[in-house]
Structure formats: C-alpha cells, structure tokens
Design a protein around this motif. Sequence first.
Motif, PDB file in Angstrom:
ATOM      1  N   LEU A 135      14.843 -29.984  11.383  1.00 48.38           N
ATOM      2  CA  LEU A 135      13.667 -30.040  10.510  1.00 48.38           C
ATOM      3  C   LEU A 135      13.394 -28.671   9.902  1.00 48.38           C
ATOM      4  CD1 LEU A 135      11.140 -31.582   9.426  1.00 48.38           C
ATOM      5  CD2 LEU A 135       9.952 -30.677  11.424  1.00 48.38           C
ATOM      6  N   HIS A 136      13.469 -27.628  10.702  1.00 47.62           N
ATOM      7  CA  HIS A 136      13.205 -26.275  10.215  1.00 47.62           C
ATOM      8  C   HIS A 136      14.233 -25.843   9.170  1.00 47.62           C
ATOM      9  CE1 HIS A 136      10.505 -24.871  13.791  1.00 47.62           C
ATOM     10  NE2 HIS A 136      10.012 -25.896  13.121  1.00 47.62           N
ATOM     11  N   GLU A 137      15.482 -26.299   9.316  1.00 47.09           N
ATOM     12  CA  GLU A 137      16.508 -25.976   8.332  1.00 47.09           C
ATOM     13  C   GLU A 137      16.245 -26.657   6.994  1.00 47.09           C
ATOM     14  OE1 GLU A 137      20.389 -26.920   9.802  1.00 47.09           O
ATOM     15  OE2 GLU A 137      20.253 -25.473  11.438  1.00 47.09           O
ATOM     16  N   ASN A 138      15.577 -27.801   7.029  1.00 46.84           N
ATOM     17  CA  ASN A 138      15.376 -28.596   5.824  1.00 46.84           C
ATOM     18  C   ASN A 138      13.982 -28.458   5.209  1.00 46.84           C
ATOM     19  OD1 ASN A 138      17.990 -29.810   5.757  1.00 46.84           O
ATOM     20  ND2 ASN A 138      17.375 -31.010   7.522  1.00 46.84           N
ATOM     21  N   THR A 139      13.183 -27.543   5.721  1.00 48.09           N
ATOM     22  CA  THR A 139      11.853 -27.302   5.168  1.00 48.09           C
ATOM     23  C   THR A 139      11.641 -25.801   4.996  1.00 48.09           C
ATOM     24  OG1 THR A 139      10.859 -27.287   7.373  1.00 48.09           O
ATOM     25  CG2 THR A 139      10.819 -29.378   6.174  1.00 48.09           C
ATOM     26  N   SER A 140      10.622 -25.466   4.248  1.00 50.04           N
ATOM     27  CA  SER A 140      10.288 -24.066   4.020  1.00 50.04           C
ATOM     28  C   SER A 140       9.548 -23.504   5.230  1.00 50.04           C
ATOM     29  CB  SER A 140       9.409 -23.958   2.782  1.00 50.04           C
ATOM     30  OG  SER A 140       8.929 -22.651   2.632  1.00 50.04           O
ATOM     31  N   GLU A 141       9.625 -22.205   5.405  1.00 50.61           N
ATOM     32  CA  GLU A 141       8.891 -21.547   6.486  1.00 50.61           C
ATOM     33  C   GLU A 141       7.441 -21.276   6.106  1.00 50.61           C
ATOM     34  OE1 GLU A 141      10.914 -18.081   7.855  1.00 50.61           O
ATOM     35  OE2 GLU A 141      12.783 -19.166   8.184  1.00 50.61           O
ATOM     36  N   SER A 142       7.074 -21.582   4.886  1.00 54.11           N
ATOM     37  CA  SER A 142       5.727 -21.307   4.403  1.00 54.11           C
ATOM     38  C   SER A 142       4.966 -22.610   4.178  1.00 54.11           C
ATOM     39  CB  SER A 142       5.805 -20.524   3.093  1.00 54.11           C
ATOM     40  OG  SER A 142       4.551 -20.483   2.469  1.00 54.11           O
ATOM     41  N   PHE A 143       3.815 -22.733   4.810  1.00 53.64           N
ATOM     42  CA  PHE A 143       2.966 -23.909   4.631  1.00 53.64           C
ATOM     43  C   PHE A 143       2.536 -24.047   3.181  1.00 53.64           C
ATOM     44  CE2 PHE A 143      -1.392 -25.645   4.556  1.00 53.64           C
ATOM     45  CZ  PHE A 143      -1.113 -26.930   4.982  1.00 53.64           C
ATOM     46  N   SER A 144       2.106 -22.949   2.582  1.00 58.87           N
ATOM     47  CA  SER A 144       1.620 -23.015   1.206  1.00 58.87           C
ATOM     48  C   SER A 144       2.734 -23.394   0.235  1.00 58.87           C
ATOM     49  CB  SER A 144       0.981 -21.695   0.799  1.00 58.87           C
ATOM     50  OG  SER A 144       1.908 -20.636   0.907  1.00 58.87           O
ATOM     51  N   GLN A 145       3.946 -22.976   0.499  1.00 65.01           N
ATOM     52  CA  GLN A 145       5.062 -23.363  -0.365  1.00 65.01           C
ATOM     53  C   GLN A 145       5.322 -24.865  -0.271  1.00 65.01           C
ATOM     54  OE1 GLN A 145       8.798 -21.426   0.454  1.00 65.01           O
ATOM     55  NE2 GLN A 145       9.773 -22.285  -1.361  1.00 65.01           N
ATOM     56  N   MET A 146       5.234 -25.439   0.909  1.00 62.92           N
ATOM     57  CA  MET A 146       5.424 -26.885   1.056  1.00 62.92           C
ATOM     58  C   MET A 146       4.279 -27.653   0.387  1.00 62.92           C
ATOM     59  SD  MET A 146       8.359 -27.273   2.276  1.00 62.92           S
ATOM     60  CE  MET A 146       8.286 -29.044   2.295  1.00 62.92           C
ATOM     61  N   VAL A 147       3.056 -27.130   0.466  1.00 62.15           N
ATOM     62  CA  VAL A 147       1.927 -27.761  -0.219  1.00 62.15           C
ATOM     63  C   VAL A 147       2.172 -27.745  -1.728  1.00 62.15           C
ATOM     64  CG1 VAL A 147      -0.523 -27.506  -0.765  1.00 62.15           C
ATOM     65  CG2 VAL A 147       0.250 -27.322   1.598  1.00 62.15           C
ATOM     66  N   GLN A 148       2.665 -26.631  -2.239  1.00 65.64           N
ATOM     67  CA  GLN A 148       2.983 -26.512  -3.666  1.00 65.64           C
ATOM     68  C   GLN A 148       4.039 -27.534  -4.067  1.00 65.64           C
ATOM     69  OE1 GLN A 148       1.514 -24.040  -5.645  1.00 65.64           O
ATOM     70  NE2 GLN A 148       2.440 -24.996  -7.416  1.00 65.64           N
ATOM     71  N   ILE A 149       5.080 -27.695  -3.269  1.00 65.54           N
ATOM     72  CA  ILE A 149       6.143 -28.659  -3.553  1.00 65.54           C
ATOM     73  C   ILE A 149       5.593 -30.081  -3.556  1.00 65.54           C
ATOM     74  CG2 ILE A 149       8.242 -29.696  -2.586  1.00 65.54           C
ATOM     75  CD1 ILE A 149       8.965 -26.777  -1.681  1.00 65.54           C
ATOM     76  N   MET A 150       4.752 -30.405  -2.572  1.00 65.08           N
ATOM     77  CA  MET A 150       4.195 -31.751  -2.512  1.00 65.08           C
ATOM     78  C   MET A 150       3.227 -32.011  -3.669  1.00 65.08           C
ATOM     79  SD  MET A 150       3.817 -32.655   1.522  1.00 65.08           S
ATOM     80  CE  MET A 150       2.827 -31.269   1.979  1.00 65.08           C
TER      81      MET A 150
END
Length: 96
Positions: free
Chosen positions: A20-35
Amino acid sequence: MTTNHPDYASLAARISVANLHENTSESFSQMVQIMYNHFNERDGLKAPLIANDVYEIIMKANVNCLDGEIKYERDYDYDYFGFKTLERLYLMKAEW
C-alpha cells in the motif's frame, strides 16, 4: 500458514501495508489533492472524491498540521485480517 504460527499473520500484514505504501503518496495533502482532482474515466468529467468543504478545510488552513500528525508507520500495527478489511471496505482507490 497462520494456523501454524501467528507470526505469519503479522508478516502478511506487513507485506500488504508495504505494498500500500509503495502505491500511495507519503503526503496526506497530496492524496487529498489527487482525490479532489479525480476525473471519471468513462466520460472524462471531473468527479471529485472529496467534497469541496472538506477540501477547503484540509488544504487552506490545516494542511501542515494534518500532514505532520499522520504517522504512516502506525499502519504496521494492523493485523492481516484488520488491514484487509480496512483496505477492501474503506480505502478509496485513485490513480496518482
């Protein structure tokens, strides 16, 4: 193999979390931006996975606080069954 030794469940959970960590960003805000910038693949229209008000709360005033408070190493505290349940039922899938 869990019936042979309970450590196999811990090993399986660690492998799953590492994947999961390999397939997601280490930054919460970056994942929020993507979503938030998600597009529907069928029609090509914008289809945010995060509501506008939630996005504003996260990105405008609390981005540094939230990024600093989320500890990804805590993911390794889940056992295999718990992590797979979380992944299957609650985690959203988004390309990044």
